[in-house]
Enzyme design. Structure first.
Site, PDB file in Angstrom:
ATOM      1  N   THR A  14       0.818  -1.209   0.000  1.00 49.81           N
ATOM      2  CA  THR A  14       0.000   0.000   0.000  1.00 49.81           C
ATOM      3  C   THR A  14       0.851   1.259   0.000  1.00 49.81           C
ATOM      4  O   THR A  14       0.651   2.160  -0.823  1.00 49.81           O
ATOM      5  CB  THR A  14      -0.930   0.006   1.223  1.00 49.81           C
ATOM      6  OG1 THR A  14      -1.768  -1.156   1.180  1.00 49.81           O
ATOM      7  CG2 THR A  14      -1.798   1.249   1.237  1.00 49.81           C
ATOM      8  N   VAL A  15       1.807   1.340   0.933  1.00 49.30           N
ATOM      9  CA  VAL A  15       2.648   2.533   1.021  1.00 49.30           C
ATOM     10  C   VAL A  15       3.595   2.612  -0.175  1.00 49.30           C
ATOM     11  O   VAL A  15       3.777   3.684  -0.767  1.00 49.30           O
ATOM     12  CB  VAL A  15       3.441   2.553   2.338  1.00 49.30           C
ATOM     13  CG1 VAL A  15       4.378   3.758   2.376  1.00 49.30           C
ATOM     14  CG2 VAL A  15       2.495   2.596   3.525  1.00 49.30           C
ATOM     15  N   LYS A 107       7.595   1.933  11.779  1.00 50.31           N
ATOM     16  CA  LYS A 107       7.532   2.403  13.175  1.00 50.31           C
ATOM     17  C   LYS A 107       7.946   1.320  14.162  1.00 50.31           C
ATOM     18  O   LYS A 107       8.583   1.609  15.178  1.00 50.31           O
ATOM     19  CB  LYS A 107       6.124   2.898  13.506  1.00 50.31           C
ATOM     20  CG  LYS A 107       5.050   1.863  13.324  1.00 50.31           C
ATOM     21  CD  LYS A 107       3.677   2.425  13.593  1.00 50.31           C
ATOM     22  CE  LYS A 107       2.592   1.427  13.220  1.00 50.31           C
ATOM     23  NZ  LYS A 107       2.542   1.155  11.762  1.00 50.31           N
ATOM     24  N   VAL A 134       5.516   8.008  12.131  1.00 42.17           N
ATOM     25  CA  VAL A 134       4.639   8.560  13.163  1.00 42.17           C
ATOM     26  C   VAL A 134       3.630   9.503  12.514  1.00 42.17           C
ATOM     27  O   VAL A 134       4.011  10.426  11.801  1.00 42.17           O
ATOM     28  CB  VAL A 134       5.424   9.336  14.237  1.00 42.17           C
ATOM     29  CG1 VAL A 134       4.483   9.916  15.283  1.00 42.17           C
ATOM     30  CG2 VAL A 134       6.458   8.432  14.904  1.00 42.17           C
ATOM     31  N   ILE A 138       1.392  13.965   9.012  1.00 45.35           N
ATOM     32  CA  ILE A 138       1.789  15.119   9.832  1.00 45.35           C
ATOM     33  C   ILE A 138       3.311  15.115   9.969  1.00 45.35           C
ATOM     34  O   ILE A 138       3.878  14.167  10.498  1.00 45.35           O
ATOM     35  CB  ILE A 138       1.156  15.056  11.238  1.00 45.35           C
ATOM     36  CG1 ILE A 138      -0.365  14.889  11.141  1.00 45.35           C
ATOM     37  CG2 ILE A 138       1.511  16.293  12.041  1.00 45.35           C
ATOM     38  CD1 ILE A 138      -1.035  14.686  12.484  1.00 45.35           C
ATOM     39  N   ASP A 202       0.453  -0.123  18.502  1.00 45.84           N
ATOM     40  CA  ASP A 202       0.908   0.787  17.456  1.00 45.84           C
ATOM     41  C   ASP A 202       1.180   2.179  18.029  1.00 45.84           C
ATOM     42  O   ASP A 202       2.219   2.792  17.747  1.00 45.84           O
ATOM     43  CB  ASP A 202      -0.158   0.857  16.361  1.00 45.84           C
ATOM     44  CG  ASP A 202       0.153   1.889  15.297  1.00 45.84           C
ATOM     45  OD1 ASP A 202       0.921   1.573  14.379  1.00 45.84           O
ATOM     46  OD2 ASP A 202      -0.371   3.021  15.386  1.00 45.84           O
ATOM     47  N   LYS A 206       4.811   4.435  18.383  1.00 47.50           N
ATOM     48  CA  LYS A 206       4.938   5.804  17.900  1.00 47.50           C
ATOM     49  C   LYS A 206       5.348   6.754  19.019  1.00 47.50           C
ATOM     50  O   LYS A 206       6.140   7.674  18.809  1.00 47.50           O
ATOM     51  CB  LYS A 206       3.627   6.251  17.260  1.00 47.50           C
ATOM     52  CG  LYS A 206       3.298   5.500  15.969  1.00 47.50           C
ATOM     53  CD  LYS A 206       1.910   5.837  15.461  1.00 47.50           C
ATOM     54  CE  LYS A 206       1.601   5.089  14.168  1.00 47.50           C
ATOM     55  NZ  LYS A 206       0.216   5.317  13.696  1.00 47.50           N
ATOM     56  N   GLY A 303      -3.199   5.919   5.368  1.00 49.75           N
ATOM     57  CA  GLY A 303      -3.486   6.038   3.946  1.00 49.75           C
ATOM     58  C   GLY A 303      -2.210   6.149   3.135  1.00 49.75           C
ATOM     59  O   GLY A 303      -1.232   6.752   3.567  1.00 49.75           O
TER      60      GLY A 303
END
Length: 426
Positions: A14-15, A107, A134, A138, A202, A206, A303
């Site tokens: 996905t990434v 992460k 993380v 952002i 998770d 982070k 996403g």
């Protein structure tokens, strides 16, 4: 003049697919504004014939060998987006040992082995960047590094797991935990096995990374001791909301009297606070500091597009360093080794929800020395409950206790016992 940087990528899920898409779309802008051409030379995948969600650029080599990418002498920069821990760590170490810069979104790996890999990158005069590890889109790590360079950060409170926040928002709206989780999975926000997200694991990883940048001190998983959201219900979320709070899975780290306090747990946030308004898969990180004061950074926490954008921003910085002969500028090695205490060990206020739970706690309160406030027949506020009292209530009455944000009673400052000068012969 445009300089070409040869890039290799490990993983095309996905990434990774998002990185290819963003790189293809932004290639011309990167060349025009940065003077750099990023050439994706090779991509390593597990299965060569698996269906792909993205078309690779012309000239990009697809291989099922990590070694063929990591050890390719032409490749200057490695992007790791394949996940895993042991395999990714081995590949990143091999790349760094060959003098290649590395950008990763991993992460789990950075939380557990970030200090080791950062030290290796510095020894090899390479960049190791992991902004995407993380809070997705952002740019919080770069913000903490650059914007707070001369400031003193007091606290970090983050909603940094979009899946958990989505489920909590849905339960507050009336869905059951099971229905909310199923909806999250159907929307692609939650994995088939959601344990890391709903269990707070998770978020704990982070927070371990955030602490290095905010306070110069690493945390261990045991110190964070994450508590997930599986013990909550729609009834609890809705009742708490009716009385002025929103339950959020918060990752928290506070510096108080030279000591670090941390926690990952569901916390009742007053509806007057900006963090209470973060819904769905959005992420937010509130930072309190001496110079800037209160700041809130929000954006998509998951996403492929948002995460890929963070990856590519790191890639551009690393590529600039390669062109200019710079390296290891934006890495965070822990420099402090102070004491760490979990926030759950400090006295604070808690909420208890449910008519039966309220009745049971009211009866038990007569036997234990703590005060309570009845907010409604189905909601109690327990005031300044110590860790021992909390454990007793949870064990004897078997209720879910939700801590209230901003109610921690900090330990009194310990004064130095030595009040007069002591002269020592040397």
């Amino acid at each position: 003049m445009t300089t070409t940087i040869e890039v290799g990528m490990l993983g095309l899920g996905t990434v990774g697919s998002g990185v290819v898409e963003r790189l293809t779309q932004a290639a011309r802008k990167i060349e025009q504004t940065q003077g750099i051409r990023l050439h994706l030379a090779a991509v390593a995948v597990n299965h060569l014939n698996a269906p792909r969600a993205v078309k690779l650029p012309i000239g990009t080599r697809l291989t099922d060998s990590l070694t063929n990418v990591v050890c390719d002498q032409r490749i200057q920069l490695i992007i790791e987006v394949m996940g895993t821990v042991a395999t990714a760590k081995s590949a990143i170490k091999a790349a760094l040992n060959q003098g290649k810069s590395v950008v990763t979104a991993n992460k789990d790996l950075i939380a557990t082995a970030g200090a080791e890999l950062t030290a290796l990158a510095q020894r090899q005069h390479c960049d190791l960047f992991y902004e995407a590890s993380v809070a997705g889109g952002i740019p919080i790590l770069r913000t903490l590094t650059d914007s707070y360079a001369t400031d003193n950060i007091q606290s970090v409170d983050g909603i940094i797991n979009g899946t958990a926040n989505y489920i909590l928002s849905a339960m507050t709206a009336g869905q059951t935990y099971e229905d909310a989780l199923a909806a999250a999975q159907a929307a692609g926000y939650a994995e088939a096995d959601p344990t890391n997200d709903v269990g707070g694991i998770d978020a704990a990883y982070k927070l371990m990374i955030l602490s290095r940048f905010a306070f110069g001190q690493g945390l261990t998983f045991q110190q964070v001791a994450p508590v997930g959201i599986t013990g909550l219900s729609a009834t609890i979320c809705q009742t708490v909301a009716q009385h002025g709070w929103q339950i959020k899975l918060l990752a928290q780290a506070y510096q108080h009297n030279q000591q670090l306090y941390c926690r990952v747990a569901p916390v009742a946030v007053a509806q007057t606070q900006p963090l209470s308004e973060i819904v769905g898969v959005q992420n937010a990180i509130a930072v309190q500091s001496d110079a800037i004061g209160a700041s809130l950074y929000t954006g998509p926490g998951a996403g492929s597009t948002a995460t890929a954008n963070s990856v590519l921003n790191d890639v551009i910085v690393a590529a600039q360093h390669l062109v200019n002969g710079q390296s290891a500028v934006n890495t965070a090695l822990p420099v402090n080794q102070g004491a760490v205490t979990n926030l759950a060990d400090l006295p604070q206020d808690y909420l208890v929800v449910g008519a039966k739970a309220v009745s049971a706690v009211q009866v038990y309160a007569n036997e234990v020395d703590f005060s309570l406030q009845t907010l409604a027949p189905d909601c109690l506020r327990l005031n300044a409950l110590t860790a021992r009292q909390r454990q007793q209530v949870a064990r004897q009455v078997q209720v879910t206790l939700v801590p209230i944000a901003g109610t921690v009673r900090w330990p009194a400052t310990t004064k130095n016992a030595i009040t007069t000068p002591v002269h020592v012969a040397i």
